[in-house]
Design an enzyme around this catalytic site. Structure first.
Site, mmCIF file in Angstrom:
data_model
loop_
_atom_site.group_PDB
_atom_site.id
_atom_site.type_symbol
_atom_site.label_atom_id
_atom_site.label_comp_id
_atom_site.label_asym_id
_atom_site.label_seq_id
_atom_site.Cartn_x
_atom_site.Cartn_y
_atom_site.Cartn_z
ATOM 1 N N PHE A 21 -85.374 64.598 -27.105
ATOM 2 C CA PHE A 21 -85.807 65.504 -28.178
ATOM 3 C C PHE A 21 -85.144 65.152 -29.517
ATOM 4 C CE2 PHE A 21 -85.319 68.099 -24.177
ATOM 5 C CZ PHE A 21 -86.575 67.763 -23.709
ATOM 6 N N GLU A 56 -86.336 71.845 -31.946
ATOM 7 C CA GLU A 56 -85.492 70.717 -32.361
ATOM 8 C C GLU A 56 -85.813 70.234 -33.771
ATOM 9 O OE1 GLU A 56 -87.265 70.864 -29.571
ATOM 10 O OE2 GLU A 56 -85.740 71.089 -28.007
ATOM 11 N N ARG A 65 -75.468 61.936 -18.938
ATOM 12 C CA ARG A 65 -75.271 63.118 -18.101
ATOM 13 C C ARG A 65 -74.338 62.804 -16.926
ATOM 14 N NH1 ARG A 65 -78.254 64.840 -13.331
ATOM 15 N NH2 ARG A 65 -77.776 67.029 -12.950
ATOM 16 N N HIS A 96 -77.872 63.159 -22.276
ATOM 17 C CA HIS A 96 -78.911 62.935 -21.258
ATOM 18 C C HIS A 96 -79.824 61.762 -21.617
ATOM 19 C CE1 HIS A 96 -77.350 66.886 -20.412
ATOM 20 N NE2 HIS A 96 -78.007 66.952 -19.280
#
Lengths: 313, 278
Positions: A83, A58, A167, A109
């Site tokens: 992330f 990432e 999500r 998410h």
């Protein structure tokens, strides 16, 4: 009652990218091995040459996006909030924020609604982290319609934007002809006089449900959707707080540093008002079905209702 | 440019570095001086750039991943005509555009803000990828430190560059063998650097990075390398050109006092005069 349409905002993100990608050739999408989960796989299928999978790296993806943006592309980085904002915080700050590059961060998410994966993947700190970066716009849309509008607004905005998606499939609540999205402009969804509930993301729907139930107790709650945490709509926050005299914030994020803090910062300076912050307390999340977790942490309609009721009394 | 002209230019750039750091009373002379010959070659011989049009769309680009050697980059840009050499004296001063680390928003010729180690190579990779996608001919250069490659992100970027066969990308590792805490071999050895880059899919060239013959040959070879990125591992002398700074880790991030500054400038003056007699 008719069945309410439910769509996860990560899905809206993928669909919006395809839609805008058809019109704008300089839009590129970067992924870190999560194209299926972030829903950018839809974009990859349509525009394979403009989808760059960076693998599970990432920090590197963030830097690549920064470099591409200096060459005229408008990159959307896609990965989980944990992330995007967590792992890559310093890359976002120094390689994107400091030079104020035109990179968009599509973080999916977010929050405890990640569900079963548990605490390691449930980012309740991203709004706080991203809000700290000078010049960063932070948007947390409440449903499909708002999420798609936010992606377009982010594309059109010149500068870094953090977009927060979920999500879990959430009800479509902005399905009306008057709906208009503008970065930094809150939306009064229900007027009221006894208390204001400033909500963001999936808590907006819960706040509306809570307001309905509060009516039965004779409490007239105003519900304001703050989709843009930064820049926050100072004028609307002050106006509504001054009108009702009591303020509750509701967010699927830590009560430290997110919407609650942003509203408190405005009000403590401009219109000190008694406040209650609903959100994830100073704790990590846990595994479980998303809906159960949202209920357990008091972020659904019932949870918000109970807390507002106790606060107003 | 002939090697002699390059050497003369490098001597001027070294004066600029020492002057800037002395005026700032802080900054990083050691790594600026070790990379000065590479900076000189890049900006006076190798790169397709226009100081009058710093944002020229199809220009070659440089990311100074080891951003703390900003004095080296600034002295080179000033010498090349991007801004007045006199401005170097404002380095790190409050209100000056010459920030302690490269700032692309305010400094003409700086292609990327950098300074937090490990991040610049990824950005260079992004620029190189963009060039490939747009079918442009521009080339991208990234200068890293040998201590800097202890950062994991460097290897994320190297893996991606090798995977994507970015032959428009050249990484130059300024291998002066010293980092703040001492010799890189004592702190946490990154050796063998060449074999590591090879393993990541790079064409690797080992050179003496303070020798213009070898620098010239390396960049020529890099330009002719197709299907893979190039890594030039440039063995250099930290503090090169100033006798008391050479090979001293202590001069990584320390400014000379007035007396030291006078000695350094005298040495560089003599070196320049010697070059003029060649």
């Amino acid at each position: 009652m008719p069945e309410v349409k439910k769509i996860a905002t990560r899905e809206s993100y993928g669909n919006a990218l395809v839609e805008i990608g058809k019109e704008k050739e300089n839009l590129v999408v970067l992924d870190a091995d999560l194209a299926a989960a972030t829903k950018t796989g839809i974009f990859k299928k349509e525009f394979p040459d403009r989808h760059i999978d960076c693998g599970i790296a990432e920090a590197n993806m963030t830097g690549i996006a920064a470099g591409m943006s200096t060459c005229g592309y408008v990159p959307f980085i896609s990965t989980f909030a944990m992330f995007a904002a967590g792992r890559s915080f310093e890359q976002v700050r120094n390689s994107i924020g400091y030079p104020h590059l035109n990179v968009k961060i599509g973080a999916t998410h977010a929050g405890i609604s990640v569900g079963e994966d548990g605490a390691t993947h449930q980012c309740n700190e991203d709004i706080a982290l991203m809000r700290e970066i000078p010049g960063m716009v932070v948007i947390n849309p409440s449903d499909d319609i708002e999420a798609k509008a936010a992606v377009r607004a982010a594309y059109e905005h010149n500068g870094p934007v953090y977009l927060r998606f979920g999500r879990l499939a959430v009800p479509v609540i902005n399905d009306n002809t008057e709906y208009k999205f503008e970065i930094g402009k809150g939306v009064v969804l229900k007027e009221g006089k006894d208390v204001t509930i400033f909500a963001t993301g999936l808590c907006v729907c819960g706040a509306l449900e809570a307001a309905e139930k509060l009516k039965e107790d004779g409490i007239d709650a105003e519900v304001v959707n703050i989709h843009t945490i930064k820049p926050i709509d100072r004028e609307l926050v002050v106006k509504s707080a001054t009108k009702t005299g009591k303020v509750v914030t509701a967010e699927e994020h830590s009560i430290l540093g997110g919407l609650g803090s942003a509203v408190a910062e405005v009000l403590s300076e401009e219109a000190p008002t008694k406040m209650l912050r609903i959100g994830v307390q100073d704790v990590f999340g846990e595994s479980g079905p998303a809906k159960e977790l949202i209920a357990k942490y008091g972020l659904d309609g019932a949870g918000i209702y109970e807390k507002v009721k106790g606060f107003v009394k | 440019m002939t090697n002699l002209d390059l050497e003369k230019t490098a001597a001027c750039i070294r004066k600029g570095i020492v002057t800037a750091v002395h005026s700032a009373a802080s900054g990083h002379p050691g790594g600026s001086l070790s990379a000065a010959d590479i900076f000189t070659y890049l900006y006076f011989e190798e790169m397709n750039i226009d100081p009058k049009n710093p944002k020229m769309e199809d220009r070659d680009r440089l990311v100074l991943s080891k951003g703390h050697v900003a004095p080296g980059l600034y002295a080179t840009l000033a010498q090349r005509g991007y801004f007045p050499v006199e401005d170097l004296k404002s380095l790190r001063h409050t209100g000056s555009y010459l920030q302690g680390h490269p700032d692309m928003k305010h400094i003409p010729g700086v292609d990327m803000s950098s300074g937090s180690l490990g991040q610049g190579l990824s950005v260079a990779v992004g620029m190189a990828l963009a060039g490939k996608m747009k079918k442009k001919d521009y080339r991208v250069y990234a200068i890293t430190g040998d201590g800097e490659i202890q950062e994991g992100q460097i290897w994320e970027a190297a893996m991606f560059a090798g995977h994507r066969k970015l032959d428009n990308l050249v990484v130059i590792v300024d291998n002066n063998n010293l980092q703040i805490d001492g010799a890189i071999t004592d702190v946490c050895s990154p050796y063998p650097i060449d074999k590591k880059f090879e393993a990541f899919g790079f064409h690797v060239i080992n050179i003496d990075g303070n020798n213009f013959d070898e620098i010239r040959a390396a960049f020529k070879e890099a330009g002719q390398t197709k299907g893979m990125p190039t890594a030039i591992i440039a063995k250099t002398v930290k503090g090169k050109g100033i006798s008391f700074m050479e090979n001293q880790a202590g001069w990584h991030g320390k400014a000379p006092n007035d007396e030291e500054y006078a000695i350094a400038m005298e040495e560089l003056k003599k070196a320049g005069e010697a070059l003029c007699q060649k």
